[in-house]
Write a protein that holds these residues in place. Sequence first.
Motif, short mmCIF file in Angstrom:
data_model
loop_
_atom_site.label_atom_id
_atom_site.label_comp_id
_atom_site.label_asym_id
_atom_site.label_seq_id
_atom_site.Cartn_x
_atom_site.Cartn_y
_atom_site.Cartn_z
N VAL A 279 -11.86 4.87 -37.85
CA VAL A 279 -11.13 4.48 -36.65
C VAL A 279 -9.70 5.00 -36.72
CG1 VAL A 279 -10.31 2.58 -35.22
CG2 VAL A 279 -12.54 2.41 -36.36
N ILE A 280 -9.31 5.75 -35.70
CA ILE A 280 -7.95 6.26 -35.54
C ILE A 280 -7.34 5.54 -34.34
CG2 ILE A 280 -6.48 8.29 -35.25
CD1 ILE A 280 -8.30 8.51 -37.69
N GLY A 281 -6.20 4.93 -34.54
CA GLY A 281 -5.51 4.27 -33.44
C GLY A 281 -4.24 5.00 -33.08
N THR A 282 -3.96 5.14 -31.80
CA THR A 282 -2.71 5.76 -31.38
C THR A 282 -1.78 4.72 -30.79
OG1 THR A 282 -3.22 6.31 -29.07
CG2 THR A 282 -4.04 7.82 -30.77
N THR A 283 -0.49 4.94 -30.99
CA THR A 283 0.53 4.07 -30.45
C THR A 283 1.76 4.92 -30.14
OG1 THR A 283 1.91 2.12 -30.87
CG2 THR A 283 1.40 3.51 -32.76
N ARG A 284 2.60 4.45 -29.25
CA ARG A 284 3.83 5.19 -28.95
C ARG A 284 4.94 4.85 -29.93
NH1 ARG A 284 5.42 2.18 -23.23
NH2 ARG A 284 5.45 0.06 -24.03
N ASP A 285 4.74 3.79 -30.74
CA ASP A 285 5.78 3.34 -31.66
C ASP A 285 5.14 2.88 -32.97
OD1 ASP A 285 7.99 2.35 -32.96
OD2 ASP A 285 8.26 0.62 -31.65
N LEU A 286 5.21 3.72 -34.00
CA LEU A 286 4.58 3.38 -35.28
C LEU A 286 5.20 2.13 -35.90
CD1 LEU A 286 4.07 6.86 -37.00
CD2 LEU A 286 2.31 5.31 -36.14
N ARG A 287 6.51 1.97 -35.75
CA ARG A 287 7.15 0.79 -36.35
C ARG A 287 6.64 -0.49 -35.70
NH1 ARG A 287 13.26 2.58 -35.51
NH2 ARG A 287 12.25 3.18 -33.55
N GLY A 288 6.39 -0.45 -34.41
CA GLY A 288 5.89 -1.63 -33.72
C GLY A 288 4.44 -1.95 -34.03
N ALA A 289 3.75 -1.01 -34.69
CA ALA A 289 2.34 -1.23 -35.01
C ALA A 289 2.14 -1.97 -36.32
CB ALA A 289 1.61 0.11 -35.08
N ASP A 290 3.20 -2.18 -37.09
CA ASP A 290 3.08 -2.86 -38.37
C ASP A 290 2.51 -4.27 -38.18
OD1 ASP A 290 4.13 -0.71 -39.67
OD2 ASP A 290 6.16 -1.52 -39.86
N GLY A 291 1.43 -4.54 -38.89
CA GLY A 291 0.81 -5.85 -38.82
C GLY A 291 -0.01 -6.11 -37.58
N GLN A 292 -0.15 -5.10 -36.70
CA GLN A 292 -0.86 -5.30 -35.44
C GLN A 292 -2.25 -4.66 -35.44
OE1 GLN A 292 0.46 -7.26 -32.95
NE2 GLN A 292 1.98 -7.65 -34.54
N THR A 293 -2.68 -4.13 -36.58
CA THR A 293 -3.99 -3.49 -36.64
C THR A 293 -4.74 -3.96 -37.89
OG1 THR A 293 -3.14 -1.59 -37.89
CG2 THR A 293 -3.15 -1.42 -35.47
N HIS A 294 -6.03 -3.73 -37.88
CA HIS A 294 -6.86 -4.10 -39.02
C HIS A 294 -6.64 -3.13 -40.17
CE1 HIS A 294 -9.26 -7.22 -37.06
NE2 HIS A 294 -9.32 -6.43 -36.01
N SER A 295 -6.80 -3.61 -41.39
CA SER A 295 -6.82 -2.74 -42.55
C SER A 295 -7.99 -1.79 -42.42
CB SER A 295 -6.97 -3.58 -43.83
OG SER A 295 -7.14 -2.76 -44.96
N GLY A 296 -7.75 -0.52 -42.67
CA GLY A 296 -8.80 0.48 -42.51
C GLY A 296 -8.63 1.34 -41.29
N VAL A 297 -7.73 0.94 -40.39
CA VAL A 297 -7.43 1.75 -39.21
C VAL A 297 -6.28 2.71 -39.53
CG1 VAL A 297 -6.60 1.73 -36.82
CG2 VAL A 297 -8.21 -0.01 -37.60
#
Length: 323
Positions: free
Chosen positions: A30-48
């Motif tokens: 699973v690859i997830g895209t976001t516009r802000d990598l810093r804002g993604a901290d703690g917001q996704t499952h381990s393994g993504v």
Amino acid sequence: MTTRCAIITGITGQDGWYLSQLLLRQGYKVIGTTRDLRGADGQTHSGVDVVQWDMKDEAALAALLQTVRPTEIYNFAAYASGAAMYEEPVGIGDINGLAVARILEAIRSTNPSIRFCQASSSELFGEPLESPQCENTAFRPRSPYGAAKLYAHEMVGIYRRRHGLFAVSAILFNHESPRRGSAFVTGKVAEAAAHIKTGLAQELILGNLDARRDWGFSGDYVRAMWLMLQAPTADDYVLATGQSHSVRELCDVAFKRVGLDYRYYVQEGEDAFRPTEIVPLAGDASKARERLRWAPEIDFASMVNMMVDAELERLDQTNDKPR
């Protein structure tokens, strides 16, 4: 067997959370895209694996597709609906509309075998002429959000017919979860019930308590979107429970969960009041039930209780933190 790979845009939202959980269990990369990598901290499952992508950059997406070689793409990235669906109409048009054309074109130019699912919206129907709404109901969007989603929906159909892409639109009615924020009425009510119960608030001001919506659970809806991309043929589907509930019912269930009577704490505010729709938004998901063998598993009351419980747990965790 080659590992299937999926890209989920908007990975940090509630649908991204539940879909990535489902796909990881199915053995996907699973690859997830976001516009802000810093804002993604703690917001996704381990393994993504999370990567940054500006949705206005088609070339960057094409390069990503060539690098990771996904078999499926789910587009959840969008300006929010709820109270914000009338704000920033130009930005909404670009991200909720034109960005979908960019994704489709990147798929067509790099690997047309990639299967694509667009998270569309019941806001396509806007002010419907019939209820419940199905795939054949006329679209009458009433907001920039709905208009942009309609453009994206039509582009999905065009690329499916013109270029033979396996591209589908999931016409999603309201779907919620413990990851829903307070910008949405369900999140606002769940948060207020927990705060009032614990003495952190005294009242909740809402708009029309008799407004009705077809509310389902996010986890059920992402499962349906996955099923759409496993189907033998590409098609669009309405995803809904088929049952509408009022904001008043929402409050009743949420406050009962904490042992309170909402009537003592919830008031209608004139500034937020909107008249009840003449024809309510309620979805007919018969097609998904028949062709995908899909049906919601979490009912309305269970979903609301889940959201209130999560808010109480968050408050407990906050209070347990050292000061």
